[in-house]
Design a protein around this motif. Structure first.
Motif, PDB file in Angstrom:
ATOM      1  N   THR A   3       0.869  -1.263   0.099  1.00  0.00           N
ATOM      2  CA  THR A   3      -0.149   0.020   0.140  1.00  0.00           C
ATOM      3  C   THR A   3       0.863   1.390  -0.084  1.00  0.00           C
ATOM      4  O   THR A   3       1.049   1.890   0.986  1.00  0.00           O
ATOM      5  CB  THR A   3      -0.827   0.065   1.321  1.00  0.00           C
ATOM      6  OG1 THR A   3      -1.664  -1.371   1.329  1.00  0.00           O
ATOM      7  CG2 THR A   3      -2.237   0.940   0.985  1.00  0.00           C
ATOM      8  N   SER A   5       2.523   4.843   0.112  1.00  0.00           N
ATOM      9  CA  SER A   5       2.120   5.786   1.222  1.00  0.00           C
ATOM     10  C   SER A   5       1.723   7.100   0.404  1.00  0.00           C
ATOM     11  O   SER A   5       0.984   7.907   0.803  1.00  0.00           O
ATOM     12  CB  SER A   5       2.826   6.272   2.114  1.00  0.00           C
ATOM     13  OG  SER A   5       4.292   6.317   1.662  1.00  0.00           O
ATOM     14  N   GLU A   6       2.366   7.222  -0.861  1.00  0.00           N
ATOM     15  CA  GLU A   6       2.120   8.426  -1.877  1.00  0.00           C
ATOM     16  C   GLU A   6       0.842   8.402  -2.386  1.00  0.00           C
ATOM     17  O   GLU A   6       0.419   9.468  -3.057  1.00  0.00           O
ATOM     18  CB  GLU A   6       3.344   8.737  -2.709  1.00  0.00           C
ATOM     19  CG  GLU A   6       3.240   7.573  -3.945  1.00  0.00           C
ATOM     20  CD  GLU A   6       4.113   6.291  -3.627  1.00  0.00           C
ATOM     21  OE1 GLU A   6       4.541   5.705  -4.500  1.00  0.00           O
ATOM     22  OE2 GLU A   6       4.428   6.032  -2.287  1.00  0.00           O
ATOM     23  N   LYS A   8      -3.389   7.817  -2.913  1.00  0.00           N
ATOM     24  CA  LYS A   8      -4.811   7.758  -2.037  1.00  0.00           C
ATOM     25  C   LYS A   8      -5.666   6.693  -2.428  1.00  0.00           C
ATOM     26  O   LYS A   8      -5.442   5.974  -3.593  1.00  0.00           O
ATOM     27  CB  LYS A   8      -5.620   9.273  -2.527  1.00  0.00           C
ATOM     28  CG  LYS A   8      -4.851  10.388  -2.109  1.00  0.00           C
ATOM     29  CD  LYS A   8      -4.748  10.538  -0.482  1.00  0.00           C
ATOM     30  CE  LYS A   8      -4.299  11.881  -0.274  1.00  0.00           C
ATOM     31  NZ  LYS A   8      -4.158  12.032   1.236  1.00  0.00           N
ATOM     32  N   TRP A  15      -6.743   2.814  -6.441  1.00  0.00           N
ATOM     33  CA  TRP A  15      -6.010   4.046  -5.772  1.00  0.00           C
ATOM     34  C   TRP A  15      -5.955   4.939  -6.833  1.00  0.00           C
ATOM     35  O   TRP A  15      -6.365   4.998  -7.800  1.00  0.00           O
ATOM     36  CB  TRP A  15      -4.565   3.231  -5.787  1.00  0.00           C
ATOM     37  CG  TRP A  15      -3.744   2.644  -7.075  1.00  0.00           C
ATOM     38  CD1 TRP A  15      -3.990   1.226  -7.412  1.00  0.00           C
ATOM     39  CD2 TRP A  15      -3.119   3.224  -8.133  1.00  0.00           C
ATOM     40  NE1 TRP A  15      -3.503   0.919  -8.569  1.00  0.00           N
ATOM     41  CE2 TRP A  15      -2.993   2.364  -9.152  1.00  0.00           C
ATOM     42  CE3 TRP A  15      -3.134   4.656  -8.227  1.00  0.00           C
ATOM     43  CZ2 TRP A  15      -2.341   2.739 -10.189  1.00  0.00           C
ATOM     44  CZ3 TRP A  15      -2.201   4.887  -9.469  1.00  0.00           C
ATOM     45  CH2 TRP A  15      -1.752   3.972 -10.551  1.00  0.00           C
ATOM     46  N   THR A 116      -6.052   7.931   3.150  1.00  0.00           N
ATOM     47  CA  THR A 116      -4.716   7.716   3.095  1.00  0.00           C
ATOM     48  C   THR A 116      -4.217   5.950   3.248  1.00  0.00           C
ATOM     49  O   THR A 116      -5.204   5.459   3.208  1.00  0.00           O
ATOM     50  CB  THR A 116      -3.973   8.384   4.429  1.00  0.00           C
ATOM     51  OG1 THR A 116      -4.454   7.760   5.346  1.00  0.00           O
ATOM     52  CG2 THR A 116      -4.442   9.849   4.338  1.00  0.00           C
ATOM     53  N   ALA A 117      -3.020   5.974   2.841  1.00  0.00           N
ATOM     54  CA  ALA A 117      -2.468   4.633   2.921  1.00  0.00           C
ATOM     55  C   ALA A 117      -2.989   3.742   4.227  1.00  0.00           C
ATOM     56  O   ALA A 117      -3.536   2.754   4.461  1.00  0.00           O
ATOM     57  CB  ALA A 117      -0.951   4.452   2.691  1.00  0.00           C
ATOM     58  N   GLU A 118      -2.907   4.592   5.196  1.00  0.00           N
ATOM     59  CA  GLU A 118      -3.000   4.263   6.822  1.00  0.00           C
ATOM     60  C   GLU A 118      -4.547   4.015   6.940  1.00  0.00           C
ATOM     61  O   GLU A 118      -4.881   2.922   7.510  1.00  0.00           O
ATOM     62  CB  GLU A 118      -2.518   5.267   7.614  1.00  0.00           C
ATOM     63  CG  GLU A 118      -1.070   5.319   7.750  1.00  0.00           C
ATOM     64  CD  GLU A 118      -0.388   6.085   6.616  1.00  0.00           C
ATOM     65  OE1 GLU A 118      -1.128   6.970   6.216  1.00  0.00           O
ATOM     66  OE2 GLU A 118       0.713   6.218   6.340  1.00  0.00           O
ATOM     67  N   GLN A 121      -5.465   1.037   4.990  1.00  0.00           N
ATOM     68  CA  GLN A 121      -4.811  -0.483   5.718  1.00  0.00           C
ATOM     69  C   GLN A 121      -5.898  -0.844   6.769  1.00  0.00           C
ATOM     70  O   GLN A 121      -6.269  -2.117   7.002  1.00  0.00           O
ATOM     71  CB  GLN A 121      -3.599  -0.070   6.130  1.00  0.00           C
ATOM     72  CG  GLN A 121      -2.473  -0.335   5.128  1.00  0.00           C
ATOM     73  CD  GLN A 121      -1.960  -1.813   4.752  1.00  0.00           C
ATOM     74  OE1 GLN A 121      -2.584  -2.771   5.195  1.00  0.00           O
ATOM     75  NE2 GLN A 121      -1.039  -1.764   3.934  1.00  0.00           N
TER      76      GLN A 121
END
Length: 125
Positions: A3, A5-6, A8, A15, A116-118, A121
């Protein structure tokens, strides 16, 4: 699970990479893993203005067909022609050569639903 992080993400497992007013869009590593071997990608919306949340195409895997939902409003300006001969790029390189479309982002496009990636996740566990 990869995933970056840069990028969306959406709850529908797409993505988005935004560069200026152009967004490159594909499906996530999680999505391609869930779909299995992808055998066909259908996008017939090039040169069309589409609202965020609307279907812009579909991905056909060996066992299922899945709709692709546009993360943000705009005009589809390019389809990845490499997917016509190699749809399996969605499996082998979902964030690179396996991108699906490029979108000219509408001036009034709402980015607030992008994750966001977080956050993504957290949804997929």
């Amino acid at each position: 699970m990869n995933t970056p992080s840069e990028l969306k993400y959406t709850k529908d497992h797409e993505w988005v990479k935004i560069e200026g007013n152009v967004a490159t869009i594909g499906i996530t590593d999680f999505a391609q893993g869930e779909l299995g071997d992808i055998v066909y990608v259908d996008v017939d919306t090039v040169d069309e203005d589409i609202n965020g949340g609307d279907v812009f195409g579909s991905v056909e895997a060996v066992k299922t067909v899945s709709d692709l939902f546009l993360p943000i409003s705009g005009k589809v300006i390019e389809f990845n022609a490499g997917l016509e001969d190699q749809p399996e790029l969605l499996n082998s390189d979902p964030y690179g050569d396996g991108w699906i479309i490029k979108l000219e982002i509408a001036e009034d496009a709402d980015h607030s639903e992008l994750l966001t990636a977080e956050e993504y996740q957290a949804i997929i566990g």
